[in-house]
Design an enzyme around this catalytic site. Structure first.
Site, PDB file in Angstrom:
ATOM      1  CB  ILE A   1      62.720  31.422 -55.957  1.00 46.38           C
ATOM      2  CG1 ILE A   1      61.822  32.288 -55.202  1.00 46.38           C
ATOM      3  CG2 ILE A   1      64.254  31.438 -55.425  1.00 46.38           C
ATOM      4  CD1 ILE A   1      62.238  33.706 -55.435  1.00 46.38           C
TER       5      ILE A   1
ATOM      6  CD  GLU B   1      58.681  21.129 -58.960  1.00 43.47           C
ATOM      7  OE1 GLU B   1      59.048  22.260 -58.682  1.00 43.47           O
ATOM      8  OE2 GLU B   1      57.712  20.540 -58.456  1.00 43.47           O
TER       9      GLU B   1
ATOM     10  CB  SER C   1      48.290  39.357 -53.898  1.00 42.07           C
ATOM     11  OG  SER C   1      47.993  38.795 -52.990  1.00 42.07           O
TER      12      SER C   1
ATOM     13  CB  ILE D   1      51.022  42.769 -55.854  1.00 39.50           C
ATOM     14  CG1 ILE D   1      49.552  42.729 -56.049  1.00 39.50           C
ATOM     15  CG2 ILE D   1      51.452  44.196 -55.754  1.00 39.50           C
ATOM     16  CD1 ILE D   1      48.674  42.851 -54.704  1.00 39.50           C
TER      17      ILE D   1
ATOM     18  CG  HIS E   1      54.521  43.891 -52.771  1.00 34.17           C
ATOM     19  ND1 HIS E   1      53.096  44.307 -52.691  1.00 34.17           N
ATOM     20  CD2 HIS E   1      54.391  42.707 -52.829  1.00 34.17           C
ATOM     21  CE1 HIS E   1      52.514  43.174 -51.985  1.00 34.17           C
ATOM     22  NE2 HIS E   1      53.124  42.255 -52.432  1.00 34.17           N
TER      23      HIS E   1
ATOM     24  CB  ILE F   1      61.424  32.800 -50.988  1.00 32.48           C
ATOM     25  CG1 ILE F   1      62.966  32.372 -50.843  1.00 32.48           C
ATOM     26  CG2 ILE F   1      61.329  33.966 -51.881  1.00 32.48           C
ATOM     27  CD1 ILE F   1      63.631  33.522 -50.187  1.00 32.48           C
TER      28      ILE F   1
ATOM     29  CB  CYS G   1      35.320  32.521 -71.304  1.00 34.25           C
ATOM     30  SG  CYS G   1      34.039  31.286 -70.724  1.00 34.25           S
TER      31      CYS G   1
ATOM     32  CB  CYS H   1      32.249  28.471 -68.570  1.00 26.72           C
ATOM     33  SG  CYS H   1      33.486  27.723 -69.721  1.00 26.72           S
TER      34      CYS H   1
HETATM   35  C1  LIG Z   1      48.725  34.173 -50.213  1.00 27.81           C
HETATM   36  C2  LIG Z   1      49.905  34.934 -50.969  1.00 27.81           C
HETATM   37  C3  LIG Z   1      50.252  35.910 -51.442  1.00 27.81           C
HETATM   38  C4  LIG Z   1      51.417  36.316 -51.956  1.00 27.81           C
HETATM   39  N1  LIG Z   1      51.474  37.614 -52.786  1.00 27.81           N
HETATM   40  C5  LIG Z   1      52.492  38.173 -53.377  1.00 27.81           C
HETATM   41  C6  LIG Z   1      52.562  39.146 -53.921  1.00 27.81           C
HETATM   42  O1  LIG Z   1      51.533  39.772 -54.278  1.00 27.81           O
HETATM   43  N2  LIG Z   1      53.758  39.437 -54.401  1.00 27.81           N
HETATM   44  C7  LIG Z   1      54.912  39.085 -54.162  1.00 27.81           C
HETATM   45  O2  LIG Z   1      55.835  39.351 -54.471  1.00 27.81           O
HETATM   46  N3  LIG Z   1      54.925  37.617 -53.758  1.00 27.81           N
HETATM   47  C8  LIG Z   1      53.751  37.337 -53.231  1.00 27.81           C
HETATM   48  N4  LIG Z   1      53.797  36.200 -52.486  1.00 27.81           N
HETATM   49  C9  LIG Z   1      54.940  35.223 -52.231  1.00 27.81           C
HETATM   50  C10 LIG Z   1      55.410  34.554 -53.516  1.00 27.81           C
HETATM   51  O3  LIG Z   1      54.234  33.852 -54.075  1.00 27.81           O
HETATM   52  C11 LIG Z   1      56.526  33.430 -53.209  1.00 27.81           C
HETATM   53  O4  LIG Z   1      57.393  34.184 -52.657  1.00 27.81           O
HETATM   54  C12 LIG Z   1      56.956  32.742 -54.454  1.00 27.81           C
HETATM   55  O5  LIG Z   1      55.937  32.166 -55.247  1.00 27.81           O
HETATM   56  C13 LIG Z   1      57.868  31.635 -53.958  1.00 27.81           C
HETATM   57  O6  LIG Z   1      58.404  31.156 -54.840  1.00 27.81           O
HETATM   58  P1  LIG Z   1      59.353  29.776 -54.764  1.00 27.81           P
HETATM   59  O7  LIG Z   1      59.960  29.337 -55.883  1.00 27.81           O
HETATM   60  O8  LIG Z   1      60.132  29.746 -53.714  1.00 27.81           O
HETATM   61  O9  LIG Z   1      58.334  28.400 -54.337  1.00 27.81           O
HETATM   62  P2  LIG Z   1      57.289  27.744 -55.071  1.00 27.81           P
HETATM   63  O10 LIG Z   1      56.647  28.271 -55.961  1.00 27.81           O
HETATM   64  O11 LIG Z   1      56.488  26.879 -53.994  1.00 27.81           O
HETATM   65  O12 LIG Z   1      58.139  26.452 -55.804  1.00 27.81           O
HETATM   66  C14 LIG Z   1      59.179  25.777 -55.033  1.00 27.81           C
HETATM   67  C15 LIG Z   1      59.005  24.376 -55.759  1.00 27.81           C
HETATM   68  O13 LIG Z   1      59.889  23.488 -55.340  1.00 27.81           O
HETATM   69  C16 LIG Z   1      59.641  22.211 -55.474  1.00 27.81           C
HETATM   70  N5  LIG Z   1      60.041  21.210 -54.457  1.00 27.81           N
HETATM   71  C17 LIG Z   1      59.877  21.057 -52.938  1.00 27.81           C
HETATM   72  N6  LIG Z   1      60.450  20.252 -52.479  1.00 27.81           N
HETATM   73  C18 LIG Z   1      61.079  19.406 -53.582  1.00 27.81           C
HETATM   74  C19 LIG Z   1      61.977  18.369 -53.688  1.00 27.81           C
HETATM   75  N7  LIG Z   1      62.191  17.592 -52.612  1.00 27.81           N
HETATM   76  N8  LIG Z   1      62.372  17.900 -54.967  1.00 27.81           N
HETATM   77  C20 LIG Z   1      62.080  18.557 -56.040  1.00 27.81           C
HETATM   78  N9  LIG Z   1      61.324  19.713 -55.997  1.00 27.81           N
HETATM   79  C21 LIG Z   1      61.012  20.120 -54.844  1.00 27.81           C
HETATM   80  C22 LIG Z   1      58.017  22.323 -55.108  1.00 27.81           C
HETATM   81  O14 LIG Z   1      57.275  21.325 -56.027  1.00 27.81           O
HETATM   82  C23 LIG Z   1      57.739  23.723 -56.114  1.00 27.81           C
HETATM   83  O15 LIG Z   1      57.513  23.543 -57.502  1.00 27.81           O
HETATM   84  C24 LIG Z   1      52.442  35.552 -52.066  1.00 27.81           C
HETATM   85  C25 LIG Z   1      52.568  34.246 -51.241  1.00 27.81           C
HETATM   86  C26 LIG Z   1      51.113  33.832 -51.013  1.00 27.81           C
HETATM   87  C27 LIG Z   1      50.906  32.386 -50.436  1.00 27.81           C
END
Ligand SMILES: Cc1cc2nc3c(=O)[nH]c(=O)nc-3n(C[C@H](O)[C@H](O)[C@H](O)COP(=O)(O)OP(=O)(O)OC[C@H]3O[C@@H](n4cnc5c(N)ncnc54)[C@H](O)[C@@H]3O)c2cc1C
Length: 477
Positions: free
Chosen positions: A12, A31, A45, A47, A49, A335, A402, A437
């Site tokens: 995001i 970060e 996953s 995906i 969607h 999210i 691999c 591996c």
């Molecule tokens: C089991 C599972 C299955 C999923 N399957 C799907 C799917 O198939 N398709 C789909 O569309 N979505 C899927 N999702 C959802 C998707 O993975 C997430 O919505 C997405 O990865 C969220 O991204 P993000 O950037 O919000 O969070 P993150 O990837 O967690 O990034 C947030 C970042 O903020 C940083 N951060 C936090 N606090 C601080 C701070 N105080 N200071 C500085 N940095 C900080 C963290 O270190 C992290 O790097 C799935 C999620 C899960 C868990």
């Protein structure tokens, strides 16, 4: 003085960074971890969607459907893997067919492309390995699978090419409103900025609290997966969902972007967002449910098990809005899935919120939306390989047997502008250690290359997050 500080280097935050880099702004992304893509975005996953199961009218439905439509062009512009392989929601009884119809109707309301209800014969034509018990399915031609890591790296690399600055190991610890905007306090110094975007994933509710907003809480929910060896015969072609029943939401069996088969996830409420343990009980559940869809699945072909944690909001929908308490602060909270597919649409939604909140739209004169990925030596023809090796002999030295990954690819993964700093960072960018591996052979060589390229001692090389040291000490120097 910054114009925008983005908190969080997951899909995001990186997507927002890339989208906003088209404006003439000073933008920083902070970060807390060693690298970007080390939390939820690394374990899901994967995906893209279709968007038929999101509640019509919800932000999730809008972001999912729009995000899905953006992937074909985005994957070309940024050179990451997106395979539009289609998905099936399998029904094993006439009752389950009713649920399939409900999902179809919801999908039509959400304006999902490529939806069709199909019979058992068509299902078996599309996916011969599906159980003979299948009665019919919802087919979604617009669904696919993505490489979530390279999607995220691509967005950040492109954002940085366009001027965005990345600060890793920089944790937000406080927000303070002042005359110039917002003071962002971190363990690595303070940043003065006009706007702050909270894209902190599992911690997004805590960051919202720092701005005085208490509209949502994260209920961490983990999902356990099993990944199979791609050379085995139980490989499948599509994404297979089960209909939601009293057994729960069902377990999916999917082809990954690189051709492995994967099953999972569970949906277990947990006490803390840091709990990424993988219990054998959860694996037994996904094995049993996975076999309902594809009876041939054999756990003996496993190469890895892992767990991802969802940032599930207690409100039931994505929480993307401008703070009511701190002018200039915008939240992208809760999210959970479908966050990956929604990421490019969420970035454009945040862009709109910033413009509504007074951001000027002077363009970045040097903006270039395109980025090239790292060349994979295993995918080149013999002539192309010779050419590449002549250019740089490191491409002729195979480190990962691999997955056939050369030293040249690993060096490039480290030297890129949002480059790898850890062994898993190398693995996610170029697949060294991703094969059968799991780094048993190439791991020590990757540590050596990382130490040399980053000019650090091998004892300082981490596997992934801080604290994950691999080499304890030298026996001899
Ligand atoms: C089991 C599972 C299955 C999923 N399957 C799907 C799917 O198939 N398709 C789909 O569309 N979505 C899927 N999702 C959802 C998707 O993975 C997430 O919505 C997405 O990865 C969220 O991204 P993000 O950037 O919000 O969070 P993150 O990837 O967690 O990034 C947030 C970042 O903020 C940083 N951060 C936090 N606090 C601080 C701070 N105080 N200071 C500085 N940095 C900080 C963290 O270190 C992290 O790097 C799935 C999620 C899960 C868990």
């Amino acid at each position: 003085m910054y114009d925008i500080i983005i908190v969080g280097g997951g899909v995001i935050g990186c997507s927002i960074a890339r989208t906003l880099s088209k404006y003439d702004k000073k933008i920083g992304l902070i970060e807390k971890n060693y690298e970007i893509c080390q939390e939820t975005t690394k374990a899901n996953s994967a995906i893209v969607h279709g968007g038929y199961d999101c509640k019509p009218g919800s932000l999730k439905a809008k972001m999912n459907v729009k995000g899905n439509s953006m992937f074909p062009e985005l994957s070309k512009d940024l050179d990451f893997t997106f395979n539009k392989i289609g998905s099936l929601v399998l029904a094993f009884s006439e009752d389950e067919m009713k649920t399939v119809e409900e999902l179809y109707n919801r999908g039509i309301e959400n304006k999902v492309q490529g939806l069709e209800i199909i019979d058992a014969k068509r299902v078996k034509e599309i996916e011969p390995k599906v159980s003979d018990q299948v009665v019919g399915a919802l087919y979604c031609a617009s669904a696919g699978v993505v490489d979530p890591f390279n999607l995220t790296y691509a967005m950040m690399e492109n954002a940085m090419d366009n001027g965005v600055e990345l600060f890793t190991e920089t944790e937000l610890i406080g927000l303070e409103k002042n005359h110039d905007g917002i003071l962002v306090k971190t363990n690595n110094g303070d940043f003065q900025t006009k706007y702050v975007i909270n894209a902190a994933g599992l911690y997004s509710d805590k960051i919202a609290n720092m701005g005085g907003d208490y509209d949502f809480n994260i209920i961490p929910t983990k999902g356990v997966y099993r990944l199979f060896d791609k050379k085995k015969s139980d490989t499948i072609n599509t994404v297979l969902f089960q209909t939601p029943t009293e057994r729960g939401k069902g377990v999916l069996v999917t082809a990954t972007y690189d051709g492995n088969t994967m099953i999972g996830p569970t949906s277990d409420k947990i006490g803390t967002v840091e709990d990424t343990t993988t219990e054998s009980e959860s694996l037994a559940i996904i094995d049993k449910l996975g076999k309902l869809s594809v009876p041939d699945l054999n756990p003996k072909n496993t190469i890895r098990v892992f767990t991802g944690v969802r940032a599930k909001p207690n409100t039931g929908d994505f929480m993307i809005y401008a703070s009511k308490n701190m002018e200039g602060l915008v939240h992208c909270g809760g999210i959970e899935s479908p966050g990956l597919v929604s990421a490019p649409a969420i970035a454009e939604y945040v862009e709109e919120i910033l413009i509504e909140n007074g951001m000027d739209t002077k363009k970045n004169p040097n903006y270039n939306p395109k980025r090239k990925g790292i060349v994979r030596i295993s995918e080149l023809s013999t002539e192309e390989k010779s050419e590449k090796i002549k250019e740089n002999p490191a491409y002729g030295k195979i480190i990962c047997r691999c997955e056939t990954v050369s030293e040249g690819e690993i060096i490039e993964a480290i030297r890129r502008n949002a480059g790898a700093k850890t062994v898993d960072g190398v693995k996610r960018r170029v697949r060294a250690g991703m094969g059968r591996c799991q780094g048993g052979f190439c791991g020590p060589r990757v540590i050596e290359i990382l130490a040399r390229e980053l000019n650090i001692d091998p004892t300082e090389v981490r596997k992934d997050l801080s604290g994950s040291k691999i080499v304890e000490r030298h026996l001899k120097k």
